[in-house]
Design a protein around this motif. Structure first.
Motif, PDB file in Angstrom:
ATOM      1  N   LEU A  41      56.815  34.535  40.355  1.00 52.41           N
ATOM      2  CA  LEU A  41      56.442  33.132  40.396  1.00 52.41           C
ATOM      3  C   LEU A  41      55.673  32.779  39.130  1.00 52.41           C
ATOM      4  O   LEU A  41      54.664  33.406  38.809  1.00 52.41           O
ATOM      5  N   SER A  42      56.162  31.786  38.413  1.00 52.49           N
ATOM      6  CA  SER A  42      55.504  31.368  37.185  1.00 52.49           C
ATOM      7  C   SER A  42      54.106  30.843  37.487  1.00 52.49           C
ATOM      8  O   SER A  42      53.914  30.024  38.387  1.00 52.49           O
ATOM      9  N   GLY A  43      53.121  31.319  36.739  1.00 52.24           N
ATOM     10  CA  GLY A  43      51.746  30.872  36.931  1.00 52.24           C
ATOM     11  C   GLY A  43      51.106  31.384  38.201  1.00 52.24           C
ATOM     12  O   GLY A  43      50.145  30.788  38.699  1.00 52.24           O
ATOM     13  N   ALA A  44      51.598  32.502  38.724  1.00 51.84           N
ATOM     14  CA  ALA A  44      51.083  33.041  39.990  1.00 51.84           C
ATOM     15  C   ALA A  44      49.583  33.314  39.916  1.00 51.84           C
ATOM     16  O   ALA A  44      48.865  33.125  40.901  1.00 51.84           O
ATOM     17  N   ASP A  45      49.106  33.730  38.744  1.00 58.37           N
ATOM     18  CA  ASP A  45      47.676  34.017  38.629  1.00 58.37           C
ATOM     19  C   ASP A  45      46.830  32.767  38.833  1.00 58.37           C
ATOM     20  O   ASP A  45      45.706  32.840  39.325  1.00 58.37           O
ATOM     21  N   LYS A  46      47.373  31.612  38.512  1.00 55.86           N
ATOM     22  CA  LYS A  46      46.627  30.363  38.724  1.00 55.86           C
ATOM     23  C   LYS A  46      46.478  30.071  40.218  1.00 55.86           C
ATOM     24  O   LYS A  46      45.436  29.594  40.662  1.00 55.86           O
ATOM     25  N   TYR A  47      47.510  30.398  40.994  1.00 58.70           N
ATOM     26  CA  TYR A  47      47.412  30.234  42.450  1.00 58.70           C
ATOM     27  C   TYR A  47      46.345  31.163  43.016  1.00 58.70           C
ATOM     28  O   TYR A  47      45.614  30.793  43.938  1.00 58.70           O
ATOM     29  N   VAL A  48      46.245  32.355  42.461  1.00 60.43           N
ATOM     30  CA  VAL A  48      45.210  33.300  42.887  1.00 60.43           C
ATOM     31  C   VAL A  48      43.835  32.715  42.601  1.00 60.43           C
ATOM     32  O   VAL A  48      42.935  32.771  43.449  1.00 60.43           O
ATOM     33  N   HIS A  49      43.656  32.118  41.423  1.00 60.83           N
ATOM     34  CA  HIS A  49      42.373  31.494  41.087  1.00 60.83           C
ATOM     35  C   HIS A  49      42.053  30.352  42.045  1.00 60.83           C
ATOM     36  O   HIS A  49      40.901  30.210  42.477  1.00 60.83           O
ATOM     37  N   VAL A  50      43.043  29.543  42.379  1.00 59.60           N
ATOM     38  CA  VAL A  50      42.829  28.448  43.331  1.00 59.60           C
ATOM     39  C   VAL A  50      42.340  29.005  44.668  1.00 59.60           C
ATOM     40  O   VAL A  50      41.355  28.521  45.242  1.00 59.60           O
ATOM     41  N   ILE A  51      42.991  30.041  45.150  1.00 59.58           N
ATOM     42  CA  ILE A  51      42.613  30.643  46.436  1.00 59.58           C
ATOM     43  C   ILE A  51      41.224  31.259  46.366  1.00 59.58           C
ATOM     44  O   ILE A  51      40.402  31.069  47.279  1.00 59.58           O
ATOM     45  N   LEU A  52      40.935  31.996  45.296  1.00 57.89           N
ATOM     46  CA  LEU A  52      39.621  32.630  45.155  1.00 57.89           C
ATOM     47  C   LEU A  52      38.495  31.606  45.222  1.00 57.89           C
ATOM     48  O   LEU A  52      37.491  31.810  45.915  1.00 57.89           O
ATOM     49  N   TYR A  53      38.667  30.495  44.523  1.00 54.14           N
ATOM     50  CA  TYR A  53      37.595  29.504  44.476  1.00 54.14           C
ATOM     51  C   TYR A  53      37.611  28.551  45.673  1.00 54.14           C
ATOM     52  O   TYR A  53      36.575  27.965  46.001  1.00 54.14           O
TER      53      TYR A  53
END
Length: 132
Positions: A41-53
């Motif tokens: 998934l493109s930009g998957a790490d950004k989704y992780v950041h959204v979830i973390l915060y």
């Protein structure tokens, strides 16, 4: 039948979880990992950041609510703290790690997660107030 403890009796639990989550974020963002799984998934790490915060903001807000010092101003303070913390982590990545780099898009994803958490909390609070 078991009774559910009121929120005010869970403040120590929320404080513990919020502190653990705060350190968990630092660990994930600053630790050196030999290999991370690749996600298609493109930009998957950004989704992780959204979830973390999202979780960060939720836990700290729940703690303040359980402590009975919760208000809309508290939400603003928690979001501000999340932005400052996320920015500090990104700066630390750029300064103190060789495998990570600071990324403004991560800060924006962190901020988005915090804002989504606030929206969910406000909607949940209004919904709960109408149910009573």
């Amino acid at each position: 039948m078991k009774t559910i403890k009121p929120l005010s009796e869970r403040k120590d639990l929320f404080l513990f979880l919020a502190i653990i989550w705060t350190f968990f974020i630092a660990y994930l963002c600053l630790a050196r990992f030999k290999s991370l799984p690749k996600i298609g998934l493109s930009g998957a790490d950004k989704y992780v950041h959204v979830i973390l915060y999202f979780v960060f903001t939720s836990l700290w807000s729940f703690y303040l609510k359980a402590k009975a010092s919760f208000s809309n101003a508290s939400l603003v303070k928690v979001v501000f703290a999340a932005i400052v913390y996320g920015s500090a982590i990104e700066i630390a990545q750029g300064l103190f790690t060789t495998t990570r780099k600071a990324d403004i898009m991560d800060v924006l994803a962190n901020t988005s997660g915090s804002i989504l958490a606030v929206m969910a909390i406000l909607i949940g609070t209004r919904f709960a107030a109408k149910k009573i």
